[in-house]
Design a protein around this motif. Structure first.
Motif, short mmCIF file in Angstrom:
data_model
loop_
_atom_site.label_atom_id
_atom_site.label_comp_id
_atom_site.label_asym_id
_atom_site.label_seq_id
_atom_site.Cartn_x
_atom_site.Cartn_y
_atom_site.Cartn_z
N PRO A 1 0.81 -1.24 0.00
CA PRO A 1 0.00 0.00 0.00
C PRO A 1 0.84 1.28 0.00
N LYS A 2 2.10 1.19 0.43
CA LYS A 2 2.95 2.38 0.49
C LYS A 2 3.77 2.59 -0.78
N TYR A 3 4.19 1.49 -1.39
CA TYR A 3 5.17 1.60 -2.48
C TYR A 3 4.64 1.13 -3.83
N LEU A 4 3.45 0.60 -3.89
CA LEU A 4 2.88 0.21 -5.18
C LEU A 4 1.40 0.56 -5.16
N GLN A 5 1.07 1.75 -5.64
CA GLN A 5 -0.30 2.22 -5.60
C GLN A 5 -0.59 3.12 -6.79
N TRP A 6 -1.85 3.22 -7.11
CA TRP A 6 -2.28 4.08 -8.21
C TRP A 6 -2.01 5.54 -7.84
N PRO A 7 -1.41 6.31 -8.71
CA PRO A 7 -1.04 7.70 -8.36
C PRO A 7 -2.26 8.60 -8.19
N ASP A 8 -2.12 9.55 -7.30
CA ASP A 8 -3.18 10.55 -7.12
C ASP A 8 -3.05 11.63 -8.20
N GLU A 9 -3.92 12.61 -8.16
CA GLU A 9 -3.97 13.62 -9.22
C GLU A 9 -2.66 14.41 -9.31
N GLU A 10 -2.10 14.75 -8.17
CA GLU A 10 -0.85 15.52 -8.19
C GLU A 10 0.28 14.73 -8.84
N GLN B 1 -6.09 -10.13 -23.88
CA GLN B 1 -6.99 -10.81 -22.94
C GLN B 1 -6.66 -10.46 -21.50
N ILE B 2 -5.38 -10.38 -21.19
CA ILE B 2 -4.98 -10.02 -19.83
C ILE B 2 -5.37 -8.59 -19.52
N LEU B 3 -5.15 -7.70 -20.47
CA LEU B 3 -5.52 -6.29 -20.27
C LEU B 3 -7.01 -6.15 -20.02
N GLU B 4 -7.83 -6.91 -20.73
CA GLU B 4 -9.28 -6.81 -20.59
C GLU B 4 -9.72 -7.23 -19.19
N LYS B 5 -9.00 -8.13 -18.56
CA LYS B 5 -9.37 -8.62 -17.24
C LYS B 5 -8.68 -7.85 -16.11
N SER B 6 -7.80 -6.92 -16.45
CA SER B 6 -7.01 -6.22 -15.43
C SER B 6 -7.76 -5.04 -14.85
N ALA B 7 -7.17 -4.47 -13.79
CA ALA B 7 -7.77 -3.31 -13.13
C ALA B 7 -7.73 -2.08 -14.02
N LEU B 8 -6.79 -2.03 -14.96
CA LEU B 8 -6.74 -0.88 -15.87
C LEU B 8 -8.03 -0.76 -16.67
N SER B 9 -8.51 -1.87 -17.20
CA SER B 9 -9.76 -1.84 -17.95
C SER B 9 -10.93 -1.47 -17.05
N GLN B 10 -10.91 -1.94 -15.82
CA GLN B 10 -11.97 -1.59 -14.89
C GLN B 10 -11.97 -0.09 -14.59
N ARG B 11 -10.78 0.47 -14.46
CA ARG B 11 -10.70 1.92 -14.23
C ARG B 11 -11.22 2.71 -15.42
N SER B 12 -10.91 2.23 -16.63
CA SER B 12 -11.41 2.94 -17.81
C SER B 12 -12.92 2.88 -17.89
N LYS B 13 -13.51 1.75 -17.52
CA LYS B 13 -14.96 1.62 -17.54
C LYS B 13 -15.62 2.49 -16.48
N MET B 14 -14.88 2.77 -15.40
CA MET B 14 -15.40 3.61 -14.33
C MET B 14 -15.10 5.09 -14.56
N GLY B 15 -14.47 5.39 -15.70
CA GLY B 15 -14.21 6.79 -16.05
C GLY B 15 -12.98 7.38 -15.42
N GLN B 16 -12.07 6.55 -14.87
CA GLN B 16 -10.87 7.07 -14.23
C GLN B 16 -9.72 7.31 -15.19
N MET B 17 -9.89 6.92 -16.46
CA MET B 17 -8.81 7.07 -17.43
C MET B 17 -9.06 8.21 -18.41
N LYS B 18 -9.94 9.13 -18.07
CA LYS B 18 -10.19 10.28 -18.95
C LYS B 18 -8.97 11.20 -18.97
N ASN B 19 -8.63 11.63 -20.15
CA ASN B 19 -7.48 12.51 -20.37
C ASN B 19 -6.17 11.84 -19.93
#
Length: 463
Positions: free
Chosen positions: A223-232, A314-332
């Protein structure tokens, strides 16, 4: 029903058996006389030499248990022959062991001897040297792929989770040694038997420590060293990628690598790796690690554990990256991938057709520069942690935990600027896959890529 009768003995047969038992009685009487002679030693005033001759005829075995490598020899089942001259008989009595418990406990007076847990003593010389101030930092880094300062930081972070209490039976293994066993095993990929010899621990103990510390790394350090980056942080990442390639809004470079595993007992065809089989000329099986990296080669997202027969798409489609894009977190936010990934509204991939225009050729060159960042990060990942270069010998359900620990330790080394020896660099083989037909590509994605290629050619952003 048949009945069998036993005939009476005749005179000759009776005489034979009588003489037999008579001889038997004589032997018994001689034995009794011999024992009586021993018991009546003091009464008959026999010499001590004669008595010792009797003892020699009735040897009392003495056995001792010697622990190889131990500083003191502990006698177990050690008996001594005592001669009681007053009673005129031989006694066998147990010697009291000088050590009762592991850890220095001794038995009290009148308390009798207490049981002890026997632990095989092993040499810890190699670990004691590397854990001392005498070991240079360069030599420590060769063994553990990090400096002493970084290693100490990891031990401090994991201390509350990894620490075990001492018991009446044995002393707990120190935290530093526990962490060192795990990191050394991941760094070198040496067999557990070698790790056991170096650290002075049992083979099964070393295997258990590796899994326990990997679990602690996942719980405490991930949780400290491998996490999705915040906006900043996303803004800083976009700025850094733009300065490298001239492409705006790039939030990461994605790559997928394969890690060889032992053929599973079930569903082998799912983990079958065709490319590795063709290269190795023998059936090969693998699992996958998909990672998204920032400009410095630090993982911001990983997807671990899918079978090696699956394509990158196939791996990309099942990964969290695709889930984030479907949730609108990958805009811009653009993610840059190689030709094994599909072109999407949030993924940029190079042109694959022939007869490229100047703009398309420039675009491919810039994309390859960004892809090189993620590929080099995976080369350092496998170079640092040699266990990833060999067939993983852990269970399938434990693989994600071990591979995840390697990714976290990679990030720690990258963040703390740990140098990596050139000879440790590992060349990735046959990890990239070509996408089968560009199906499902949106018109918006095609137009966006063409626009970026046009801008790169005519406005000369960055390199």
């Amino acid at each position: 029903m048949e009945i069998t009768s036993v005939p009476f003995l005749n005179q000759d047969e009776y005489s034979y058996f009588y003489s037999f038992f008579q001889n038997f009685d004589n032997d018994t009487e001689n034995s009794a006389n011999k024992r009586r002679k021993t018991d009546d030693f003091s009464e008959e005033n026999n010499s001590l030499d004669e008595f010792l001759d009797i003892l020699n005829d009735n040897e009392i075995p003495t056995s001792s248990l010697h622990i190889p490598g131990s500083e003191t020899e502990v006698n177990n089942l050690d008996f001594e022959s005592r001669v009681d001259l007053e009673q005129g008989r031989v006694r066998k009595s147990r010697k009291s062991s000088p050590v009762a418990f592991h850890g220095g406990e001794t038995t009290g007076e009148g308390g009798g001897q207490r049981r002890r847990l026997w632990v095989k003593e092993r040499s810890k010389g190699w670990w004691k040297y590397h854990n001392s101030d005498e070991c240079p930092d360069d030599e420590f880094r060769k063994a553990f792929r990090m400096s002493k300062a970084t290693f100490n930081m990891i031990c401090d972070e994991l201390d509350s989770v990894v620490t075990k209490k001492n018991t009446m039976l044995r002393m707990a293994i120190p935290v530093r040694q526990r962490v060192a066993v795990c990191i050394y095993r991941l760094a070198t990929g040496d067999p557990l038997r070698t790790v056991s010899t170096l650290f002075g621990l049992g083979i099964s103990t070393c295997h258990k420590l590796v899994l326990e510390v990997c679990a602690a790394i996942r719980t405490v350090l991930m949780p400290k060293y491998l996490q999705w980056p915040d906006e900043e942080r996303i803004k800083k990442i976009k700025t850094a990628f733009a300065s490298i390639s001239g492409i705006s809004n790039v939030g990461g470079s994605v790559y997928t690598t394969h890690v060889s595993i032992i053929a599973p007992k079930t569903n082998q065809e799912v983990f079958y790796n065709k490319k590795h089989t063709q290269r190795n000329q023998k059936p090969s099986y693998s699992t996958t690690v998909q990672g998204l990296v920032d400009p410095s080669g630090v993982f911001t997202d990983v997807c671990i554990g899918y079978p090696g027969s699956m394509s990158d798409e196939q791996i990309l489609e099942k990964s969290a990256l695709s889930q984030r894009s479907k949730m609108g977190q990958m805009k811009n936010v653009w993610v840059v991938g190689n030709s094994g990934y599909p072109l999407k509204d949030w993924i940029l991939v190079p042109y694959t057709h022939q007869n490229l225009t100047w703009g398309q050729h420039t675009f491919n060159h810039k994309v390859n520069e960004l892809q090189k960042i993620s590929k080099d990060a995976f080369m350092r990942l496998k170079g640092r942690w040699g266990c990833l270069q060999k067939r993983m010998e852990v269970k399938l359900q434990e693989l994600p935990m071990v591979l995840g620990a390697c990714c976290v330790l990679h990030n720690i080394c990258e963040i703390y600027n740990e140098e990596m020896d050139v000879e440790l660099m590992f060349d990735l083989h046959d990890d990239e896959m070509e996408l089968e037909n560009g199906r499902g590509i949106s018109v918006n994605a095609l137009q966006a890529r063409d626009s970026i290629a046009h801008n790169l050619l005519h406005f000369n952003h960055g390199k």
